[in-house]
Design a protein around this motif. Structure first.
Motif, PDB file in Angstrom:
ATOM      1  N   PRO A   1      -9.980 -10.741  -4.736  1.00  0.00           N
ATOM      2  CA  PRO A   1      -9.932  -9.781  -5.835  1.00  0.00           C
ATOM      3  C   PRO A   1      -8.937  -8.661  -5.535  1.00  0.00           C
ATOM      4  CG  PRO A   1     -11.957  -9.499  -4.576  1.00  0.00           C
ATOM      5  CD  PRO A   1     -11.280 -10.723  -4.027  1.00  0.00           C
ATOM      6  N   ILE A   2      -8.200  -8.243  -6.549  1.00  0.00           N
ATOM      7  CA  ILE A   2      -7.243  -7.132  -6.420  1.00  0.00           C
ATOM      8  C   ILE A   2      -7.756  -5.940  -7.214  1.00  0.00           C
ATOM      9  CG2 ILE A   2      -4.868  -6.365  -6.811  1.00  0.00           C
ATOM     10  CD1 ILE A   2      -5.107  -8.511  -4.645  1.00  0.00           C
TER      11      ILE A   2
ATOM     12  N   ALA B   1       0.837  -1.212   0.000  1.00  0.00           N
ATOM     13  CA  ALA B   1       0.000   0.000   0.000  1.00  0.00           C
ATOM     14  C   ALA B   1       0.870   1.260   0.000  1.00  0.00           C
ATOM     15  CB  ALA B   1      -0.931  -0.015   1.211  1.00  0.00           C
TER      16      ALA B   1
ATOM     17  N   MET C   1       2.426   1.746  -3.415  1.00  0.00           N
ATOM     18  CA  MET C   1       1.479   2.285  -4.400  1.00  0.00           C
ATOM     19  C   MET C   1       1.327   3.805  -4.289  1.00  0.00           C
ATOM     20  SD  MET C   1      -1.569  -0.395  -5.257  1.00  0.00           S
ATOM     21  CE  MET C   1      -2.012  -0.959  -3.636  1.00  0.00           C
ATOM     22  N   LYS C   2       1.710   4.379  -3.139  1.00  0.00           N
ATOM     23  CA  LYS C   2       1.696   5.845  -3.042  1.00  0.00           C
ATOM     24  C   LYS C   2       2.654   6.448  -4.064  1.00  0.00           C
ATOM     25  CE  LYS C   2       1.949   7.897   1.081  1.00  0.00           C
ATOM     26  NZ  LYS C   2       2.349   8.035   2.507  1.00  0.00           N
TER      27      LYS C   2
ATOM     28  N   THR D   1      -4.424   2.651  -9.912  1.00  0.00           N
ATOM     29  CA  THR D   1      -3.244   1.856  -9.558  1.00  0.00           C
ATOM     30  C   THR D   1      -2.657   1.275 -10.843  1.00  0.00           C
ATOM     31  OG1 THR D   1      -4.406  -0.247  -9.297  1.00  0.00           O
ATOM     32  CG2 THR D   1      -4.363   1.218  -7.380  1.00  0.00           C
TER      33      THR D   1
ATOM     34  N   MET E   1       1.189   5.279  -7.878  1.00  0.00           N
ATOM     35  CA  MET E   1      -0.039   5.941  -8.332  1.00  0.00           C
ATOM     36  C   MET E   1       0.282   7.294  -8.981  1.00  0.00           C
ATOM     37  SD  MET E   1      -1.806   7.247  -4.790  1.00  0.00           S
ATOM     38  CE  MET E   1      -1.248   8.753  -3.974  1.00  0.00           C
TER      39      MET E   1
ATOM     40  N   CYS F   1      -9.753  -3.109  -5.362  1.00  0.00           N
ATOM     41  CA  CYS F   1      -9.917  -3.688  -4.019  1.00  0.00           C
ATOM     42  C   CYS F   1      -8.639  -3.496  -3.202  1.00  0.00           C
ATOM     43  CB  CYS F   1     -10.254  -5.167  -4.125  1.00  0.00           C
ATOM     44  SG  CYS F   1     -11.730  -5.477  -5.118  1.00  0.00           S
ATOM     45  N   ALA F   2      -7.484  -3.539  -3.868  1.00  0.00           N
ATOM     46  CA  ALA F   2      -6.204  -3.283  -3.208  1.00  0.00           C
ATOM     47  C   ALA F   2      -5.780  -1.868  -3.596  1.00  0.00           C
ATOM     48  CB  ALA F   2      -5.165  -4.300  -3.660  1.00  0.00           C
ATOM     49  N   ALA F   3      -5.986  -0.935  -2.686  1.00  0.00           N
ATOM     50  CA  ALA F   3      -5.808   0.484  -3.001  1.00  0.00           C
ATOM     51  C   ALA F   3      -4.505   1.016  -2.413  1.00  0.00           C
ATOM     52  CB  ALA F   3      -6.980   1.285  -2.452  1.00  0.00           C
ATOM     53  N   PRO F   4      -3.980   2.086  -3.027  1.00  0.00           N
ATOM     54  CA  PRO F   4      -2.837   2.779  -2.414  1.00  0.00           C
ATOM     55  C   PRO F   4      -3.224   3.277  -1.013  1.00  0.00           C
ATOM     56  CG  PRO F   4      -3.218   3.569  -4.653  1.00  0.00           C
ATOM     57  CD  PRO F   4      -4.394   2.711  -4.290  1.00  0.00           C
ATOM     58  N   GLN F   5      -2.257   3.399  -0.150  1.00  0.00           N
ATOM     59  CA  GLN F   5      -2.506   3.713   1.257  1.00  0.00           C
ATOM     60  C   GLN F   5      -3.473   4.898   1.461  1.00  0.00           C
ATOM     61  OE1 GLN F   5      -0.908   6.431   3.137  1.00  0.00           O
ATOM     62  NE2 GLN F   5      -2.111   5.822   4.932  1.00  0.00           N
ATOM     63  N   PRO F   6      -3.317   6.039   0.755  1.00  0.00           N
ATOM     64  CA  PRO F   6      -4.222   7.170   1.017  1.00  0.00           C
ATOM     65  C   PRO F   6      -5.676   6.883   0.626  1.00  0.00           C
ATOM     66  CG  PRO F   6      -2.272   7.879  -0.210  1.00  0.00           C
ATOM     67  CD  PRO F   6      -2.269   6.394  -0.226  1.00  0.00           C
ATOM     68  N   PHE F   7      -5.893   5.906  -0.273  1.00  0.00           N
ATOM     69  CA  PHE F   7      -7.238   5.623  -0.770  1.00  0.00           C
ATOM     70  C   PHE F   7      -7.905   4.449  -0.054  1.00  0.00           C
ATOM     71  CE2 PHE F   7      -5.375   8.063  -4.199  1.00  0.00           C
ATOM     72  CZ  PHE F   7      -6.418   8.903  -4.565  1.00  0.00           C
ATOM     73  N   GLN F   8      -7.196   3.826   0.885  1.00  0.00           N
ATOM     74  CA  GLN F   8      -7.754   2.632   1.525  1.00  0.00           C
ATOM     75  C   GLN F   8      -9.092   2.868   2.209  1.00  0.00           C
ATOM     76  OE1 GLN F   8      -4.557   0.830   3.756  1.00  0.00           O
ATOM     77  NE2 GLN F   8      -3.895  -0.356   1.981  1.00  0.00           N
TER      78      GLN F   8
END
Lengths: 389, 135
Positions: A198-199, A120, A123-124, A142, A127, B71-78
């Protein structure tokens, strides 16, 4: 222009190396490749690095390594960067150094460590790479969402079921089981893929790449030097590149199920090599997700548009099939350290053409094709190799 | 008003876009010379590189070309996950990335969708609602 050949390869098994610093991991691959090529320190003219991740503590990584090795260079020392294409560009630049006569021996090399930060958090960073930061990133896009949208459209447009895509992951896991360098070897079933969480719908955990650490080195030489070093150099026969002038999504509507850049880059590479799609014996593609491998096998001319998933399901891309794809297990099972994934693909292509792949050897393989890409396959780099000059 | 997890930069050039959006209108730039419409708004025309561009209000109607549920989001969007993002082909023949209201299973490719505005800070954000009847 000099003809280019590969004379040595080295790679570490893909996995988690959180306790090993980047340079120590890279030097494992480097020393293996140098030994494989029978080159000595004084033979090496150029080092071309894939740029490491921003998490890598050591900056100016390339000159640091040359200093660590006490290695003077009279050709070139550089780090290259181009999204997921980075490793492929490292190889491409090294090949250009040989072709132009700047270097007789050049090494393309890199390390990509992903597991120092959690997904996570990672991904910052990504993104902000996989969209326009003002007009895409605020929606929470993403990297693999683009591929998921390819998949949604593909499943809608063609008579293909979700389980057919899942089969690609199963096939690649079975290949990985035969590859000592692979990250995941335990066999999986289509039901395992469909049942995984699911991803980015419709893609599940087993359709998408794991996060992985890895390091690779590939030694290149001009053909005369190559033949003085070993009896079985692998020749670079063709190269093609195309960028669509698009960053992830085109403002002008266009197909989501055809990778136009891969089609154009492949045509250029086939022309240069004097080969056609049906002449290729093995393909090692940059395919982070199951859908990407399917779309690539269509773009590269192995199958007609809309038929790649069914062809894979029928075994055409499995070992023993008409055109084995991702014999090393591909991104989903071999592993995906993105900055060096294209170098792992070239590593496997070379081993296949030297008949060193053991139980995953493609019988009588004479030609191999590799790809690397930028973005949602907005850009593709294709290389074609042969064990015949 | 909710605060966006990741806010765009409001610049001298793109401020009209965000001001219009606050009023419920989606806008972008069109080339005065070759009339090409592009999205996002750009300081030049990407077709002919002409700098003589004008602002245009888009109708806010289109079709859902494709979509995914993240469903697996970047940290700010969780906190917002899971959420659907999609590609909408507007009737002006422009493709945009946007959030789509609803869940993955409730959507079908090519269904008509219509603009809606989420009043957030520091700027509003657009999204699209599925329409049952053909627009």
């Amino acid at each position: 222009m000099n003809d280019v050949a590969v004379v040595g390869v080295g790679a570490v098994p893909i996995g988690s190396y959180t306790e090993v610093p980047d340079h120590e991991l890279l030097l494992e691959a480097f020393l293996e490749a140098v030994g494989d090529a029978n080159v000595e320190k004084r033979d090496i003219d150029a080092l071309v690095f894939s740029n490491p991740r921003p998490y890598t503590e050591q900056r100016y990584f390339g000159t640091f390594i040359a200093g660590y090795l006490g290695l003077p260079l009279n050709g070139l020392l550089t780090e290259v960067l181009g999204n997921g294409m980075t490793g492929g560009l490292a190889f491409d630049v090294a090949a250009q150094q040989i072709a132009q006569g700047n270097a007789r021996v050049a090494i393309a090399l890199g390390v990509s460590k992903e597991l120092q930060v959690d997904t996570a958090e990672h991904m910052k960073l990504t993104m902000r790479a996989v969209g326009d930061v003002d007009f895409h990133t605020p929606f929470g896009v993403t990297p693999i969402s683009w591929y998921a949208m390819n998949a949604t459209r593909y499943l809608h447009d063609y008579d293909v079921e979700r389980r057919h895509l899942a089969h690609v992951a199963v096939k690649n896991r079975s290949h990985a089981g035969l590859n000592p360098l692979a990250q995941f070897k335990k066999p999986i079933t289509v039901q395992d893929v469909l049942d995984s969480r699911p991803i980015v719908k419709p893609l599940n955990l087993l359709d998408v790449p794991p996060r992985s650490d890895g390091a690779v080195a590939i030694v290149l030489a001009d053909v005369d030097t190559a033949r003085s070093l070993r009896s079985d150099p692998i020749y670079l026969k063709g190269r093609g590149f195309y960028h669509e002038g698009v960053h992830m999504t085109s403002s002008i509507p266009r197909s989501l199920t055809r990778y136009a850049s891969a089609e154009r880059a492949a045509i250029k590479a086939y022309e240069e090599a004097g080969l056609a799609p049906w002449d290729i014996n093995v393909a090692e593609v940059y395919a982070p997700c199951t859908i990407v491998e399917v779309l690539l096998t269509e773009a590269l001319g192995f199958f007609q548009p809309g038929t790649g998933a069914l062809a894979a399901h029928e075994g055409a891309t499995s070992l023993g099939g008409a055109i084995p794809v991702s014999t090393d297990g591909g991104c989903t099972s071999r592993g995906h350290p993105p900055m060096v994934t294209p170098l792992y693909n070239i590593h496997e292509a070379v081993l296949q053409l030297r008949y060193q792949c053991g139980d995953r050897q493609v019988a009588d393989a004479n030609t191999a094709l590799t790809t690397a890409e930028l973005g949602d396959y907005n850009s593709t780099l294709v290389h074609i190799f042969s064990n015949n000059r | 008003m909710d605060e966006l997890p990741y806010a765009p930069r409001v610049t001298k050039f793109n401020r009209p876009f965000w001001d219009e959006l606050r009023q419920g209108r989606l806008s972008t730039t069109r080339c005065r010379k070759c009339h090409h419409i592009t999205f996002p708004p750009k300081v030049l025309c990407p077709e002919c590189w002409c700098r003589d561009i004008e602002w245009l209000t888009l109708a806010g109607h289109g079709h859902l070309r494709s979509y995914t549920e993240v469903c697996a989001a970047p940290q700010p969007f969780q906190p917002e996950a899971p959420y659907v993002i999609g590609l909408v082909d507007l009737i002006e023949d422009v493709r945009i990335l946007t959030r789509i209201a609803g869940t993955y299973d409730a959507l079908v490719p090519d269904m008509p969708v219509q603009l809606a505005i989420r009043q957030t800070t520091p700027v509003p954000l657009f999204y699209f609602n599925p329409q049952q009847e053909v627009v």
